[in-house]
Scaffold this active site. Structure first.
Site, mmCIF file in Angstrom:
data_model
loop_
_atom_site.group_PDB
_atom_site.id
_atom_site.type_symbol
_atom_site.label_atom_id
_atom_site.label_comp_id
_atom_site.label_asym_id
_atom_site.label_seq_id
_atom_site.Cartn_x
_atom_site.Cartn_y
_atom_site.Cartn_z
ATOM 1 N N VAL A 159 0.859 -1.115 0.023
ATOM 2 C CA VAL A 159 0.051 -0.186 -0.050
ATOM 3 C C VAL A 159 0.794 1.191 -0.118
ATOM 4 C CG1 VAL A 159 -1.481 1.176 1.280
ATOM 5 C CG2 VAL A 159 -1.702 -1.175 1.203
ATOM 6 N N LYS A 166 -4.548 2.496 7.429
ATOM 7 C CA LYS A 166 -6.101 2.596 7.481
ATOM 8 C C LYS A 166 -6.910 1.437 7.304
ATOM 9 C CE LYS A 166 -4.588 7.144 5.368
ATOM 10 N NZ LYS A 166 -4.464 7.940 6.687
ATOM 11 N N GLY A 167 -6.186 0.376 7.332
ATOM 12 C CA GLY A 167 -6.955 -0.841 6.972
ATOM 13 C C GLY A 167 -6.624 -1.411 5.628
ATOM 14 N N PHE A 168 -6.056 -0.734 4.654
ATOM 15 C CA PHE A 168 -6.188 -0.877 3.259
ATOM 16 C C PHE A 168 -5.368 -2.384 3.105
ATOM 17 C CE2 PHE A 168 -8.878 2.085 2.081
ATOM 18 C CZ PHE A 168 -8.304 3.547 2.433
ATOM 19 N N GLY A 169 -4.115 -2.482 3.829
ATOM 20 C CA GLY A 169 -3.561 -3.577 3.576
ATOM 21 C C GLY A 169 -4.240 -5.019 4.225
ATOM 22 N N ASN A 196 10.737 -7.073 10.410
ATOM 23 C CA ASN A 196 9.392 -6.242 10.305
ATOM 24 C C ASN A 196 8.381 -6.460 11.152
ATOM 25 O OD1 ASN A 196 7.565 -4.538 9.048
ATOM 26 N ND2 ASN A 196 7.556 -5.344 7.265
ATOM 27 N N VAL A 197 8.632 -6.041 12.349
ATOM 28 C CA VAL A 197 7.857 -6.361 13.288
ATOM 29 C C VAL A 197 6.202 -5.864 13.367
ATOM 30 C CG1 VAL A 197 9.628 -6.733 15.218
ATOM 31 C CG2 VAL A 197 8.685 -4.401 14.956
ATOM 32 N N TYR A 203 -0.046 -9.599 10.843
ATOM 33 C CA TYR A 203 -0.254 -10.942 10.108
ATOM 34 C C TYR A 203 -0.752 -11.705 11.087
ATOM 35 C CZ TYR A 203 2.536 -9.297 5.955
ATOM 36 O OH TYR A 203 2.956 -8.555 5.133
#
Lengths: 232, 232
Positions: A159, A166-169, A196-197, A203
């Site tokens: 993104v 914003k929740g897009f991923g 990549n914490v 995830y």
């Protein structure tokens, strides 16, 4: 695969105005859509891939050209091979599109402030309706012999920076998961860089598990080319 | 993916007898072939996958049946989707087979002693010619956006225990690498369990690099099924 940060909790659905019709506006609605990419989207996909490479500190490894993408990405029906979902958005309502293989996911997202998009121009997919490409996910079928079922492997999720958090991923990855369930598939898999914490948290919040025991092996470049001359 | 041990250095090519024609025989030649699997191989593939699950200590994940393998594995032309190479062998010369999509790799391997195969009866693919299935590799196309090229992902590599440490795993993986180069693909990838030091050595000897920073993420089971009801 890049995910900059975990998304915030989902925005509540817009409520009808409680006072008279002239009362406060409901912020800045953003009309968003996840749809299948088409060959016309290759220029956007190419730029997004390069941004992803920069984010992953792997820009030196990124060789993707528009020609190579066009040649390799649209040779099979959706979901049977490499497939791209695009996220696009507009401050105006989105006109419907014809998409027989996949019903786009449309969602209106409200933000208090308008989003400033300093690199909007290279990502305008529809100048008339002012629709901008904000991200993508690239995935393809894989196979689990233990389940004897296909699954999806997500190669890329990205993104653009001004649209993160914003929740897009989450929307893009959820769209892949939903398609997997719809098709009776057994797993959705991808990889994450161990530093990549933010992405790992994201995830895990999505319900994924990180498999700590496995390592990727890769045979490429000259080491791979050498097999051209090997007698098996 | 399972690989029990690194192979020994390749056996030297058989030399012509140096003395008169009646001099020492050249041990026990084993006629080996790597070919594309067909639906009739499913019973062997099923047993091999189960053995592999035992080797990887993952039997609780094993759900495959012959029926589910048959229904998912042979729906596309070779190399365009999930593809299996089978390794078979015999103490008799192998008769040629018809295989338009892929020219089998054949090799005669010499051993000082015959190989005892206690579970041979479950793996006889050709009783008349006494051909036995000894291993397999399952792979499918993946995609690298950085290269804008497909590659192959190797999901499984397995050689039955009595046939290990003879170079057969290397032959199977090399066959996939050679096919990748032939098709202009950019990478061959797979995973290894971080405790499988023999396999790691083997893969490094093949020219592969272990990518230490990446971790697999997996969304499956109930956590995946939940996306059926999610509003994207």
């Amino acid at each position: 695969m890049a995910a900059a940060a975990p998304p915030p909790p989902p925005a509540p659905a817009p409520e009808p105005a409680m006072g008279p019709p002239e009362s406060a506006p409901i912020g800045h609605p953003l009309f968003t859509r996840i749809r299948l990419a088409t060959p016309a989207d290759v220029p956007f996909i190419q730029k997004l891939i390069h941004q992803l490479a920069v984010f992953e500190r792997l820009a030196h490894q990124c060789e993707a050209t528009e020609a190579a993408l066009s040649r390799t990405l649209f040779n099979s029906p959706p979901f049977q091979s490499f497939t791209v979902f695009l996220l696009e958005l507009s401050h105006s309502p989105l006109p419907p599109i014809s998409s027989p293989s996949f019903t786009p996911h449309d969602r209106v997202v409200n933000s208090d402030l308008p989003i400033t998009d300093p690199e909007k121009d290279p990502f305008i997919s529809d100048p008339i309706n002012e629709i901008i490409v904000a991200g993508f996910v690239l995935f393809f079928p894989n196979y689990s012999t233990f389940l004897a079922k296909p699954g999806f492997y997500v190669e890329d999720l990205y993104v653009r920076e001004c649209y993160r958090k914003k929740g897009f991923g989450r929307m893009l990855l959820s769209a892949v998961a939903k398609q997997a369930v719809k098709m009776g598939y057994g797993r959705v898999e991808w990889v994450v860089l161990d530093w990549n914490v933010s992405a790992i948290k994201f995830y895990e919040q999505m319900g994924a598990q990180v498999l700590h025991d496995w390592r990727i092996c890769r045979l490429t470049g000259e080491a791979l080319q050498a097999y051209d001359h090997v007698n098996i």
